[in-house]
Design an enzyme around this catalytic site. Sequence first.
Site, PDB file in Angstrom:
ATOM      1  N   SER A   3       1.073  -0.659  -0.627  1.00  0.00           N
ATOM      2  CA  SER A   3      -0.125  -0.396  -0.261  1.00  0.00           C
ATOM      3  C   SER A   3       0.602   1.675  -0.030  1.00  0.00           C
ATOM      4  O   SER A   3       0.333   2.322   0.501  1.00  0.00           O
ATOM      5  CB  SER A   3      -0.816  -0.114   0.978  1.00  0.00           C
ATOM      6  OG  SER A   3      -0.253  -0.037   2.941  1.00  0.00           O
ATOM      7  N   LYS A  38      17.841  -0.552  -0.228  1.00  0.00           N
ATOM      8  CA  LYS A  38      18.569   0.161   0.569  1.00  0.00           C
ATOM      9  C   LYS A  38      17.080   0.653   1.669  1.00  0.00           C
ATOM     10  O   LYS A  38      16.257   0.644   0.957  1.00  0.00           O
ATOM     11  CB  LYS A  38      18.836   1.314   0.390  1.00  0.00           C
ATOM     12  CG  LYS A  38      18.358   2.232  -0.261  1.00  0.00           C
ATOM     13  CD  LYS A  38      19.023   3.560  -1.166  1.00  0.00           C
ATOM     14  CE  LYS A  38      18.235   5.221  -1.140  1.00  0.00           C
ATOM     15  NZ  LYS A  38      18.512   6.353  -1.918  1.00  0.00           N
ATOM     16  N   ARG A  45      -0.713  -3.510   6.133  1.00  0.00           N
ATOM     17  CA  ARG A  45      -1.089  -3.846   7.261  1.00  0.00           C
ATOM     18  C   ARG A  45      -2.060  -2.960   7.054  1.00  0.00           C
ATOM     19  O   ARG A  45      -3.304  -3.623   7.257  1.00  0.00           O
ATOM     20  CB  ARG A  45      -0.304  -2.718   8.347  1.00  0.00           C
ATOM     21  CG  ARG A  45       0.761  -4.095   9.072  1.00  0.00           C
ATOM     22  CD  ARG A  45       1.438  -3.098   9.810  1.00  0.00           C
ATOM     23  NE  ARG A  45       2.006  -1.902  10.123  1.00  0.00           N
ATOM     24  CZ  ARG A  45       3.143  -1.499  10.336  1.00  0.00           C
ATOM     25  NH1 ARG A  45       3.910  -1.339  11.027  1.00  0.00           N
ATOM     26  NH2 ARG A  45       4.480  -0.609   9.820  1.00  0.00           N
ATOM     27  N   LYS A  54      19.881   1.357 -14.455  1.00  0.00           N
ATOM     28  CA  LYS A  54      19.855   2.975 -15.400  1.00  0.00           C
ATOM     29  C   LYS A  54      20.793   2.110 -16.493  1.00  0.00           C
ATOM     30  O   LYS A  54      22.323   1.721 -16.554  1.00  0.00           O
ATOM     31  CB  LYS A  54      20.733   3.863 -14.800  1.00  0.00           C
ATOM     32  CG  LYS A  54      19.422   4.056 -13.471  1.00  0.00           C
ATOM     33  CD  LYS A  54      20.104   5.435 -13.023  1.00  0.00           C
ATOM     34  CE  LYS A  54      19.125   6.097 -12.086  1.00  0.00           C
ATOM     35  NZ  LYS A  54      17.918   6.537 -12.828  1.00  0.00           N
ATOM     36  N   LEU A  72       6.862   3.554  -2.789  1.00  0.00           N
ATOM     37  CA  LEU A  72       7.228   2.748  -3.567  1.00  0.00           C
ATOM     38  C   LEU A  72       6.583   1.399  -4.141  1.00  0.00           C
ATOM     39  O   LEU A  72       6.709   1.247  -5.836  1.00  0.00           O
ATOM     40  CB  LEU A  72       8.589   2.003  -2.746  1.00  0.00           C
ATOM     41  CG  LEU A  72       9.586   1.752  -2.942  1.00  0.00           C
ATOM     42  CD1 LEU A  72      10.170   2.098  -4.082  1.00  0.00           C
ATOM     43  CD2 LEU A  72      10.593   0.610  -2.157  1.00  0.00           C
ATOM     44  N   LEU A 108      27.896  10.932 -29.059  1.00  0.00           N
ATOM     45  CA  LEU A 108      26.453  10.570 -29.084  1.00  0.00           C
ATOM     46  C   LEU A 108      25.944  10.738 -28.156  1.00  0.00           C
ATOM     47  O   LEU A 108      25.826  10.032 -26.873  1.00  0.00           O
ATOM     48  CB  LEU A 108      27.404   8.772 -28.670  1.00  0.00           C
ATOM     49  CG  LEU A 108      26.717   7.688 -28.715  1.00  0.00           C
ATOM     50  CD1 LEU A 108      25.757   7.426 -30.093  1.00  0.00           C
ATOM     51  CD2 LEU A 108      27.253   6.298 -28.626  1.00  0.00           C
ATOM     52  N   HIS A 154      24.583   4.434  -4.427  1.00  0.00           N
ATOM     53  CA  HIS A 154      24.590   5.199  -5.883  1.00  0.00           C
ATOM     54  C   HIS A 154      25.720   5.435  -6.996  1.00  0.00           C
ATOM     55  O   HIS A 154      26.262   4.635  -7.405  1.00  0.00           O
ATOM     56  CB  HIS A 154      23.787   5.787  -5.753  1.00  0.00           C
ATOM     57  CG  HIS A 154      22.011   5.418  -5.372  1.00  0.00           C
ATOM     58  ND1 HIS A 154      21.884   4.272  -5.653  1.00  0.00           N
ATOM     59  CD2 HIS A 154      21.275   6.975  -5.084  1.00  0.00           C
ATOM     60  CE1 HIS A 154      20.668   4.674  -5.001  1.00  0.00           C
ATOM     61  NE2 HIS A 154      20.309   5.828  -4.894  1.00  0.00           N
TER      62      HIS A 154
END
Length: 504
Positions: free
Chosen positions: A29, A163, A61, A197, A32, A408, A255
Site C-alpha cells: 500500500s 536500501k 497492514r 540505469k 515505493l 553520441l 549509488h
Amino acid sequence: MSATDIQQLKDQVHENMQGAVTIVVLGASGDLAGKKTYPAIFSLLRNGLMPENVHITGYARSKLDRNEYVKRITAHLKDASEEQKNKFLEVTDYVSGQYDQDDSWKSLNEHLDKLEEKRGLKEGRRNRVFYMALPPSVFVTVARGLRKFVYTDKGHNRIVVEKPFGKDLESSTELAKDLGELFKEEEIYRIDHYLGKEMVKNILPLRFANMILDPTFCNKTVDNVQITLKEPFGTEGRGGYFDEYNIIRDVMQNHLLQVMSLIAMDKPAGNDPESTRDAKVKLLRKVKPIDIKDTLLGQYVANGDKPGYKDDDTVPNDSVSPTFAALVLYVDNDRWRGVPFIMKAGKALDTAKVDVRLQFRDVEEGLFKQAARNELVLRIQPGEAIYYKLNNKSPGLTYRQIVTDLDLTYKDRYKDMSIPDAYETLILDVMRSDHSNFVRDDELDAAWRIFTPLLHKIDREKIQPKPYPYGSRGPQELDDFVTRYGFKRDTKAPYEWPVQSVGK
Ligand SMILES: *[C@@H]1O[C@H](CO)[C@@H](O)[C@H](O)[C@H]1NC(C)=O
Ligand SMILES: *[C@@H]1O[C@H](CO)[C@@H](O)[C@H](O)[C@H]1NC(C)=O
C-alpha cells in the site's frame, strides 16, 4: 529490441522460473510499491517477459478493499490500455495483515497455497519472490515472518530488498547477519536501482569491448574523475528520514560508489555475475577511507520564496546534516594511484543531472602544449549521452585549433529506442536469476568501510556544513575545492556541450 533479443530473455525467464512464479509485494500500500514496483511488474507482464503462470499478491497492514487496492497499484501505470490493465488486474490480489504476528503470516501462506493449487502448479514450480517495499524498521521482522511461515520448499524462494542497508558498518553488518541467518546469499537480491540505469549498465561494455577506451582509464592518462548528482529540489516537508541519513548515506555511499566501482574496477575474470561482483569488491577494498580534509559539506538555505533545509518542519532546527557534499576518494592500486575521484551530490541545486566526467592530463610539451584537456563524459540522466571532448583544427584556411566533441546522444542516434525504468530491468534480472546488477554482502561491507569513519566524525563532532542558497551550484567554496584536486575549467574558451558551430 529485436524479436530475437526478446525471445532470448523470455527463454531465460522461462528456464529459471519453470514458467511460474508468485510475487509477494510486502508494503503493497506504500509509495515505493505504487510508484515503482507495480509499474515495473506491469510493464514486464505487458511485454511478455514474466513467466506464463504469474500471480502478484500485495501484502501490507492497511485494510484496503479491492477498489482501493486497484486504485493504488494502477495510479502510476503509463500508457496502459484498458485491456492491458484488466489483464494485469486479473492476476493480482491483496491480503492485509500484521508484520509481527504469526497468525497473519500463516494466513498469507494459506492464501498462497490455495492460489498455487488453483493455478495447477505442481511441486517444483511453486516459486515465490518476496519483494520488500518496506521501511528499514520492519525489515528484519518481516523477513523472519516470511522465512518461518511463507518460505516454500516446493520451488525457489527469492527475496528482493532495498536500501537503506544500515547506517554504518556496524548496523549494516548486523542487518546482513540477521538476513543471512534467514535466507541464503543466492536467494537475496539487494537492489541499488542505479545499477538498473541504462548508462550505468553500459559502463562495462563501453570500457571492455573497446580497445581504445579501457587502456586510457588509468593514472597515466586520467588527471581526475568527477561523479556528479544534482537534484533541483529540497526535502519538501519530508526531511525527517533524510536528516538521519544525510546526502552521503542517501546517494553517495550506495549509488555514486556503485558508479565509481564500475568506472574503476579491473576487467572481470569471467563473464558470470559473480566475476563482476568479485571485481567490484576487489576495487572497493583498495579505496581508502575518506579523510575529512578531502571533503566539502554544505546545507541549503532559503532563497527568495524557496525555503531552507531547516525551514522544513520535519528537520530539527539545529541540524548539521549535509544536503550537499563533495568527497574525494583515492584508489590505492597501480592503475589509479594518485587520481582523485571527486564525488559530488546535492539537493536544491541549480539543475537535475547525473554524470561521470573523466578529465585527461594536459599535453606535457611541444607544439600543442596549450591544448585544452580532453574529457570523456557519460551522462546518466536526463537524456543518456556519451561525448568525448577533443581538440580539432578549425575547418578552413586557419591552423587554429578548436575544442569540439564526438557526440553520441542517444535520442539523436537511436530514434526507435525505448529505455525501460531501472526497476523493470532489475525485476527482470530477478526472474532470470542474474545477480550481476545486485549488491553482494561483501560489497556492502567494503562500501561501508570507506564511508563509516567520515560519517561518524560528522555525527560526533557536529561538523558545520557551509550554507548555499536553494537553486545555486552549491557552496561558493566548490570551485576552489575541485581546482585543488586538479580539475581545470577552460576559462579562455568556455565550452558548453553540445556545440554546433566553428565559433570565433
Ligand atoms: C529550536 O527548537 C527548540 C526546541 O523546539 C527551541 O527551544 C529553540 O528556541 C529553537 N531554536 C531556534 C533558533 O529556533
Ligand atoms: C601511477 O601509478 C604508478 C604505480 O603505482 C606510480 O608509480 C606512478 O607514480 C603513478 N603516476 C602518477 C602520475 O601518479
